[in-house]
Design an enzyme around this catalytic site. Structure first.
Site, short mmCIF file in Angstrom:
data_model
loop_
_atom_site.label_atom_id
_atom_site.label_comp_id
_atom_site.label_asym_id
_atom_site.label_seq_id
_atom_site.Cartn_x
_atom_site.Cartn_y
_atom_site.Cartn_z
N ASP A 265 0.96 -1.27 -0.06
CA ASP A 265 0.28 -0.07 -0.34
C ASP A 265 0.79 1.77 -0.28
O ASP A 265 2.27 1.34 -0.01
CB ASP A 265 -0.73 -0.42 1.74
CG ASP A 265 -1.67 1.51 1.38
OD1 ASP A 265 -2.98 1.66 0.76
OD2 ASP A 265 -2.25 1.98 2.44
N CYS B 135 -4.58 -1.90 -2.91
CA CYS B 135 -6.00 -1.90 -2.25
C CYS B 135 -5.53 -0.58 -3.45
O CYS B 135 -6.96 -0.25 -3.70
CB CYS B 135 -6.26 -1.68 -0.87
SG CYS B 135 -4.57 -0.16 -0.97
N1 CP Z 1 -8.56 1.56 -1.72
C1 CP Z 1 -9.98 2.17 -1.27
O1 CP Z 1 -10.46 2.46 -0.78
O2 CP Z 1 -9.62 3.29 -2.53
P1 CP Z 1 -11.02 4.54 -2.59
O3 CP Z 1 -9.88 5.50 -1.42
O4 CP Z 1 -9.74 5.19 -3.76
O5 CP Z 1 -11.64 4.63 -1.91
N1 NVA Z 2 -3.40 3.12 3.68
C1 NVA Z 2 -3.67 3.72 3.03
C2 NVA Z 2 -5.05 2.97 2.19
C3 NVA Z 2 -6.07 4.05 0.82
C4 NVA Z 2 -7.17 3.35 0.32
C5 NVA Z 2 -4.87 5.35 3.16
O1 NVA Z 2 -5.26 5.07 4.71
O2 NVA Z 2 -4.75 6.27 2.76
#
Ligand code: CP
Ligand code: NVA
Length: 312
Positions: free
Chosen positions: A231, A271
């Protein structure tokens, strides 16, 4: 001073404020239901008719917002959306009690976990965490569904998460540990998952037979892994740390050299959104190993299953 008036929360209310709100049985049932919903969309087309859901987003979103809107509409329900700070003009407890008078459930993306917990406490409605500083449970549900579909099983797989010990890492730990998926998290020193969450996952793992490991060794973590997950290095709200984090996390990039240590049929997971050239290289993102878009698709199906479980 008068006692605070919470909305009475029925013991039957199912929340997903954080991952363990679903029991292990509910988690297994939800994954089965998600697969059914995915196969027969029409069968559930009126399941949420007359139900209204509040979507609150304090932070940006593509996947979560779109897939919740689509999930609700494809199930025959409808939603109202607010973006920006949830409780700027009035106390959160008042916002929650207003929503309780109009809607059947709340889905919220917030800066702090406390906001999610307080929305549930004061509204008495089912509340879904659509990402907080600590958890991203809807993402982890889609991720384990994606693994289950790809490998035909979950128990005995090894998932290596490499990068920041953040909300996504926490939710993966809490779900893999309950489903018998061995989970190793490799982070730079100082960026480990929260100890209390790692301990909770370790306890779950004792029941399921999974192995949980937290390490600083990226190559060791990836060795033999069936899935390698990463991530962003700086999450939403951590933009001011991005430059420093780039340096600290550089040895934790997921690239072809790192993936050579994984199982020969290993998949790559993210993700999204992904920052190519930082936590993952463009060639890994574009490779046949990459399941990121299957994960994104499955957000829709697991969230339908979640809404059905909460509201039917
Ligand atoms: N993976 C995810 O939650 O993407 P968004 O931040 O675009 O919702
Ligand atoms: N760890 C990231 C996930 C985004 C879907 C955030 O919190 O920005």
């Amino acid at each position: 001073m008068a006692a605070p008036v919470f909305q009475p929360t029925s013991s039957r209310v199912i929340n997903l404020r954080h991952d363990p709100d679903l029991s292990s049985d509910q988690l297994g049932g939800l994954l089965d239901l998600a697969q059914q919903v995915k196969q027969s969309r029409q069968r559930y087309a009126a399941a949420l008719k007359g139900r209204y859901i509040a979507l609150l987003f304090e932070k940006p979103s593509l996947r979560t917002r779109m897939t919740f809107e689509l999930a609700i509409k494809q199930l025959g329900g409808d939603c109202v959306i607010q973006t920006g700070p949830i409780a700027e003009r009035e106390p959160l407890k008042d916002v929650a009690r207003n929503l309780a008078r109009w809607t059947d459930a709340i889905v919220a993306r917030t800066f702090t976990q406390e906001t999610i917990d307080e929305l549930a406490r004061w509204s008495g409605l089912p509340v879904v965490n659509a990402l907080s500083d600590l958890y991203h449970p809807c993402q982890a549900l889609a991720d384990v569904l994606t693994l289950k579909e790809h490998f035909g099983k979950l128990r005995g797989l090894k998932l290596a998460y490499v990068g920041d010990g953040n909300n996504v890492a926490h939710s993966l730990l809490l779900n893999c540990s309950r489903l018998g998926v061995n989970c190793t998290v490799a982070t730079p020193s100082g960026y480990e998952p929260k100890a209390v969450i790692a301990a909770q996952a370790t306890q779950f793992a004792r029941m399921s037979g999974a192995q949980i490991e937290i390490t600083h060794d990226a190559i060791g973590a990836v060795t033999g892994a069936h899935a390698v997950y990463t991530d962003v290095w700086a999450s939403m709200g951590q933009e001011s740390e991005a430059e420093q984090r780039r340096k600290t996390f550089a040895p934790y990039q997921v690239n072809e050299a790192l993936l050579r240590h994984a199982h020969k049929d290993a998949v790559f997971m993210h993700c999204l959104p992904a920052k190519r050239g930082l936590e993952v290289t463009d060639d890994v993102m574009e490779s046949r190993r990459c399941l990121a878009f299957d994960q994104a698709e499955n957000r829709l199906h697991v969230q339908k299953a979640l809404l059905l479980t909460m509201l039917q």
